[in-house]
Motif scaffolding. Sequence first.
Motif, PDB file in Angstrom:
ATOM      1  N   ILE A  29       0.812  -1.223   0.000  1.00  0.00           N
ATOM      2  CA  ILE A  29       0.000   0.000   0.000  1.00  0.00           C
ATOM      3  C   ILE A  29       0.846   1.273   0.000  1.00  0.00           C
ATOM      4  CG2 ILE A  29      -1.962  -1.143   1.104  1.00  0.00           C
ATOM      5  CD1 ILE A  29      -1.227   0.343   3.698  1.00  0.00           C
ATOM      6  N   ALA A  30       2.171   1.126   0.095  1.00  0.00           N
ATOM      7  CA  ALA A  30       3.038   2.310   0.092  1.00  0.00           C
ATOM      8  C   ALA A  30       2.816   3.201  -1.127  1.00  0.00           C
ATOM      9  CB  ALA A  30       4.498   1.891   0.198  1.00  0.00           C
ATOM     10  N   PRO A  31       2.666   2.625  -2.339  1.00  0.00           N
ATOM     11  CA  PRO A  31       2.410   3.501  -3.497  1.00  0.00           C
ATOM     12  C   PRO A  31       1.129   4.315  -3.362  1.00  0.00           C
ATOM     13  CG  PRO A  31       3.078   1.317  -4.229  1.00  0.00           C
ATOM     14  CD  PRO A  31       2.828   1.226  -2.752  1.00  0.00           C
ATOM     15  N   TYR A  32       0.103   3.734  -2.723  1.00  0.00           N
ATOM     16  CA  TYR A  32      -1.145   4.471  -2.526  1.00  0.00           C
ATOM     17  C   TYR A  32      -0.944   5.618  -1.538  1.00  0.00           C
ATOM     18  CZ  TYR A  32      -3.121   0.266  -4.679  1.00  0.00           C
ATOM     19  OH  TYR A  32      -3.396  -0.763  -5.534  1.00  0.00           O
ATOM     20  N   THR A  33      -0.101   5.396  -0.544  1.00  0.00           N
ATOM     21  CA  THR A  33       0.183   6.444   0.435  1.00  0.00           C
ATOM     22  C   THR A  33       0.831   7.640  -0.251  1.00  0.00           C
ATOM     23  OG1 THR A  33       0.567   4.706   2.081  1.00  0.00           O
ATOM     24  CG2 THR A  33       1.265   6.942   2.655  1.00  0.00           C
ATOM     25  N   ILE A  34       1.803   7.360  -1.113  1.00  0.00           N
ATOM     26  CA  ILE A  34       2.477   8.429  -1.863  1.00  0.00           C
ATOM     27  C   ILE A  34       1.482   9.145  -2.770  1.00  0.00           C
ATOM     28  CG2 ILE A  34       4.232   8.905  -3.610  1.00  0.00           C
ATOM     29  CD1 ILE A  34       5.788   6.482  -2.424  1.00  0.00           C
ATOM     30  N   GLU A  35       0.648   8.361  -3.446  1.00  0.00           N
ATOM     31  CA  GLU A  35      -0.355   8.937  -4.356  1.00  0.00           C
ATOM     32  C   GLU A  35      -1.311   9.861  -3.605  1.00  0.00           C
ATOM     33  OE1 GLU A  35      -4.153   7.375  -7.041  1.00  0.00           O
ATOM     34  OE2 GLU A  35      -2.468   6.013  -6.661  1.00  0.00           O
ATOM     35  N   GLU A  36      -1.755   9.426  -2.434  1.00  0.00           N
ATOM     36  CA  GLU A  36      -2.693  10.255  -1.666  1.00  0.00           C
ATOM     37  C   GLU A  36      -2.037  11.558  -1.210  1.00  0.00           C
ATOM     38  OE1 GLU A  36      -5.676   9.724  -1.778  1.00  0.00           O
ATOM     39  OE2 GLU A  36      -5.947   7.579  -2.079  1.00  0.00           O
ATOM     40  N   ALA A  37      -0.754  11.495  -0.843  1.00  0.00           N
ATOM     41  CA  ALA A  37      -0.043  12.715  -0.436  1.00  0.00           C
ATOM     42  C   ALA A  37       0.024  13.703  -1.602  1.00  0.00           C
ATOM     43  CB  ALA A  37       1.358  12.365   0.061  1.00  0.00           C
ATOM     44  N   HIS A  38       0.265  13.182  -2.794  1.00  0.00           N
ATOM     45  CA  HIS A  38       0.300  14.057  -3.971  1.00  0.00           C
ATOM     46  C   HIS A  38      -1.078  14.655  -4.263  1.00  0.00           C
ATOM     47  CE1 HIS A  38       4.421  13.621  -5.195  1.00  0.00           C
ATOM     48  NE2 HIS A  38       4.347  12.304  -5.195  1.00  0.00           N
ATOM     49  N   GLU A  39      -2.125  13.881  -4.026  1.00  0.00           N
ATOM     50  CA  GLU A  39      -3.471  14.391  -4.273  1.00  0.00           C
ATOM     51  C   GLU A  39      -3.841  15.479  -3.262  1.00  0.00           C
ATOM     52  OE1 GLU A  39      -6.123  11.063  -4.615  1.00  0.00           O
ATOM     53  OE2 GLU A  39      -5.253  10.425  -6.528  1.00  0.00           O
ATOM     54  N   VAL A  40      -3.311  15.383  -2.046  1.00  0.00           N
ATOM     55  CA  VAL A  40      -3.481  16.461  -1.073  1.00  0.00           C
ATOM     56  C   VAL A  40      -2.819  17.730  -1.597  1.00  0.00           C
ATOM     57  CG1 VAL A  40      -2.755  17.295   1.202  1.00  0.00           C
ATOM     58  CG2 VAL A  40      -3.745  15.012   0.979  1.00  0.00           C
ATOM     59  N   ALA A  41      -1.580  17.588  -2.082  1.00  0.00           N
ATOM     60  CA  ALA A  41      -0.854  18.746  -2.622  1.00  0.00           C
ATOM     61  C   ALA A  41      -1.582  19.342  -3.821  1.00  0.00           C
ATOM     62  CB  ALA A  41       0.563  18.336  -3.013  1.00  0.00           C
ATOM     63  N   ASP A  42      -2.185  18.493  -4.636  1.00  0.00           N
ATOM     64  CA  ASP A  42      -2.916  18.968  -5.804  1.00  0.00           C
ATOM     65  C   ASP A  42      -4.140  19.779  -5.390  1.00  0.00           C
ATOM     66  OD1 ASP A  42      -3.585  18.848  -8.769  1.00  0.00           O
ATOM     67  OD2 ASP A  42      -5.367  17.881  -7.937  1.00  0.00           O
ATOM     68  N   ALA A  43      -4.874  19.303  -4.389  1.00  0.00           N
ATOM     69  CA  ALA A  43      -6.051  20.036  -3.906  1.00  0.00           C
ATOM     70  C   ALA A  43      -5.656  21.398  -3.341  1.00  0.00           C
ATOM     71  CB  ALA A  43      -6.789  19.215  -2.851  1.00  0.00           C
ATOM     72  N   ILE A  44      -4.501  21.444  -2.661  1.00  0.00           N
ATOM     73  CA  ILE A  44      -4.007  22.709  -2.123  1.00  0.00           C
ATOM     74  C   ILE A  44      -3.656  23.657  -3.263  1.00  0.00           C
ATOM     75  CG2 ILE A  44      -2.121  23.797  -0.837  1.00  0.00           C
ATOM     76  CD1 ILE A  44      -2.057  21.216   0.883  1.00  0.00           C
TER      77      ILE A  44
END
Length: 253
Positions: A29-44
């Motif tokens: 699930i590590a790749p999903y964790t990284i992906e979610e962090a990027h999606e947070v940055a994208d929303a910001i």
Amino acid sequence: MARLRDIMARLRDPETGCPWDVEQDSASIAPYTIEEAHEVADAIARNDMSDLRDELGDLLLQVVFHARIAEEAGDFDFDDVAGGISDKMVRRHPHVFGDESRDKTPEQQTADWEAIKAAERGPAGVLDGVALGLPALTRALKLQKRAARVGFDWPAVDQVLDKIVEEAGELAEAEGDPDKLEDEFGDLLFVMVNLGRHLGLDAEAALRRTNAKFTRRFGKVEDALSAEGRSPEAATLEEMDTLWNAAKAEERQ
């Protein structure tokens, strides 16, 4: 928080849980964790507060997921994670939670933070601890900042610009050798990150902004062609370039 942890426990139940969730481990699930962090940055970056709320929830789920896996293995649980970061924040902010003065510049506070962090780490190399899993541009920036703290840095922007010219020349000379091309291209990117740092810019954020700009302008090219009943595949480069320049001019107005 208790409800979310209970949901994860039920999802991970070997008998009644979700088969997909049950078979996961932290590595999978590590790749999903990284992906979610990027999606947070994208929303910001898009200043979308509703989306940010949702994306932060997705990222929090990843933390709960990893903690649940560790709890099942007897390593640690979510309370250990929350307690550990709480202790660290108190420890690294003696000017807030201790008796040190708050009368410091942000730069001094950053220096103090790094000094406390280094003391916690113990004897280590200057670049030790910069995570390999970071996006390459972000890791390059962190490596450069670490080296700069011990004086390994150009003192002036002009010297960085000179290095860019040098690296660009070496890239041109490497033409025809794929391995050498990749090596020299990487060197050029690394120096560009350094230039951004000297200018007070974050290369990852700057490139993310440019990616968004490219996406926005190319979408306008597609819209203009669609209004004519055509697609990009049916247009010439010259036609698309004209529409691109029009979109660019429109934004600048």
